[in-house]
Design a protein around this motif. Structure first.
Motif, PDB file in Angstrom:
ATOM      1  N   ILE A  33      -7.563  53.687   6.454  1.00  0.00           N
ATOM      2  CA  ILE A  33      -8.949  53.933   6.085  1.00  0.00           C
ATOM      3  C   ILE A  33      -8.975  55.127   5.132  1.00  0.00           C
ATOM      4  O   ILE A  33      -8.467  56.206   5.467  1.00  0.00           O
ATOM      5  CB  ILE A  33      -9.828  54.249   7.312  1.00  0.00           C
ATOM      6  CG1 ILE A  33      -9.696  53.162   8.385  1.00  0.00           C
ATOM      7  CG2 ILE A  33     -11.276  54.433   6.891  1.00  0.00           C
ATOM      8  CD1 ILE A  33     -10.173  51.801   7.942  1.00  0.00           C
ATOM      9  N   LEU A  34      -9.532  54.938   3.934  1.00  0.00           N
ATOM     10  CA  LEU A  34      -9.643  56.029   2.963  1.00  0.00           C
ATOM     11  C   LEU A  34     -11.040  56.647   3.050  1.00  0.00           C
ATOM     12  O   LEU A  34     -12.038  55.927   3.023  1.00  0.00           O
ATOM     13  CB  LEU A  34      -9.402  55.509   1.541  1.00  0.00           C
ATOM     14  CG  LEU A  34      -8.034  54.866   1.279  1.00  0.00           C
ATOM     15  CD1 LEU A  34      -7.967  54.321  -0.146  1.00  0.00           C
ATOM     16  CD2 LEU A  34      -6.908  55.867   1.506  1.00  0.00           C
ATOM     17  N   LEU A  35     -11.100  57.944   3.174  1.00  0.00           N
ATOM     18  CA  LEU A  35     -12.381  58.643   3.274  1.00  0.00           C
ATOM     19  C   LEU A  35     -12.468  59.679   2.163  1.00  0.00           C
ATOM     20  O   LEU A  35     -11.763  60.691   2.182  1.00  0.00           O
ATOM     21  CB  LEU A  35     -12.512  59.324   4.640  1.00  0.00           C
ATOM     22  CG  LEU A  35     -13.787  60.135   4.866  1.00  0.00           C
ATOM     23  CD1 LEU A  35     -15.025  59.258   4.739  1.00  0.00           C
ATOM     24  CD2 LEU A  35     -13.744  60.831   6.227  1.00  0.00           C
ATOM     25  N   GLU A  36     -13.330  59.416   1.188  1.00  0.00           N
ATOM     26  CA  GLU A  36     -13.551  60.362   0.097  1.00  0.00           C
ATOM     27  C   GLU A  36     -14.816  61.164   0.379  1.00  0.00           C
ATOM     28  O   GLU A  36     -15.894  60.598   0.584  1.00  0.00           O
ATOM     29  CB  GLU A  36     -13.683  59.630  -1.237  1.00  0.00           C
ATOM     30  CG  GLU A  36     -13.906  60.558  -2.420  1.00  0.00           C
ATOM     31  CD  GLU A  36     -13.994  59.808  -3.745  1.00  0.00           C
ATOM     32  OE1 GLU A  36     -14.940  60.074  -4.508  1.00  0.00           O
ATOM     33  OE2 GLU A  36     -13.115  58.958  -4.004  1.00  0.00           O
ATOM     34  N   VAL A  37     -14.679  62.482   0.400  1.00  0.00           N
ATOM     35  CA  VAL A  37     -15.800  63.376   0.691  1.00  0.00           C
ATOM     36  C   VAL A  37     -16.145  64.137  -0.590  1.00  0.00           C
ATOM     37  O   VAL A  37     -15.249  64.629  -1.275  1.00  0.00           O
ATOM     38  CB  VAL A  37     -15.442  64.373   1.811  1.00  0.00           C
ATOM     39  CG1 VAL A  37     -16.636  65.263   2.140  1.00  0.00           C
ATOM     40  CG2 VAL A  37     -14.967  63.629   3.056  1.00  0.00           C
TER      41      VAL A  37
END
Length: 272
Positions: A33-37
């Motif tokens: 899962i990629l999470l870009e903040v």
């Protein structure tokens, strides 16, 4: 299931791109899962929501995702968030894997220690050995480690590591921070005066493949290991390995972290 967290400003950094590709190869695309903040977005809330939504086993990020705006209040807030994140991830039954881009810097070291204070593991990407910096209050740390490159990149570099024509004598690439910038401004004219061809790029505007291709065309890859703004401190940067994996002769400053992997005089040449 792995949650890989990065800031929007780090979307195209080679470190993040290669970690992502390595995780896909090792764990499978369905388990990542990629999470870009956003640059100054609330990273605690975003990770907390992902932990509720998915069954996460590991959360991976580099300490640079915790960088904050200037000011003592913002620094204290960032350290508080590190503590809070450690508790949130641990309570969800997951493990924090926190990379340190530069373990020499006390802020990065403290953030990593706090992030991994419950059950996490701090990973020294290059930098110096943990034995050379102030001790953590826990022993769940490893390093120096060379950050993972994808099998695709390594295979491509191996297939093309020794081209027929190395047309460049010396390649110098990387950010032009001090004291590195001053040193390069002095050495390049000296090389050119001796009719030694130099490829110089300090703007970091090449794709990763273009960057590696330059070293494949070069006889010597020149590198420095200075910590930014510190003329008497050194840390192991990935460029040391990138030069060698492309079949170019590594000419670099001596630093203890490099000798964990290779032998001076046999695998590379050092200078001071």
């Amino acid at each position: 299931v792995i949650l890989f967290v990065y800031r929007s400003w780090g979307r195209d950094l080679s470190l993040n791109l290669e970690i992502k590709d390595s995780l896909i190869e090792y764990c499978g695309v369905d388990n990542l899962i990629l999470l870009e903040v956003p640059r100054y977005g609330n990273i605690v809330n975003e990770i907390s929501k992902a932990l509720v939504k998915y069954s996460i086993s590991h959360v991976i990020f580099d300490t640079r995702v915790m960088l904050t705006k200037n000011g003592i209040f913002n620094i204290i807030k960032s350290l508080y968030q590190c503590c809070f994140l450690s508790n949130v991830v641990s309570s969800a039954g997951a493990t924090v894997l926190c990379g340190l881009t530069d373990v020499v810097m006390p802020g990065y070291r403290l953030q990593a220690e706090l992030l991994t204070s419950r059950n996490g593991v701090a990973i020294g990407w290059g930098g110096v050995a943990f034995s050379e910096v102030r001790k953590f209050r826990h022993s769940r740390k490893v390093g120096p480690l060379f950050h993972p490159y994808s099998i695709k990149i390594l295979d491509d570099s191996e297939r093309n590591s020794v081209p027929n024509n190395r047309e460049i004598d010396v390649a110098i690439m990387g950010s032009n921070y001090e004291p590195r910038g001053e040193f390069i401004r002095e050495i390049v004219p000296l090389l050119e005066k001796k009719n030694i061809s130099v490829y110089l790029n300090t703007s970091k505007d090449l794709s990763y493949k273009e960057y590696l291709d330059i070293y494949k065309k070069s006889k010597i890859g020149f590198n420095t290991n200075w910590v930014v703004g510190k003329k008497h401190k050194y840390n192991l940067v990935a460029r040391n390995f990138e030069i060698m994996v492309c079949g170019s002769l590594l000419l670099t400053q001596h630093c203890s972290g490099l000798d964990v992997y290779v032998d001076e005089g046999q695998d590379y040449i050092s200078f001071d």
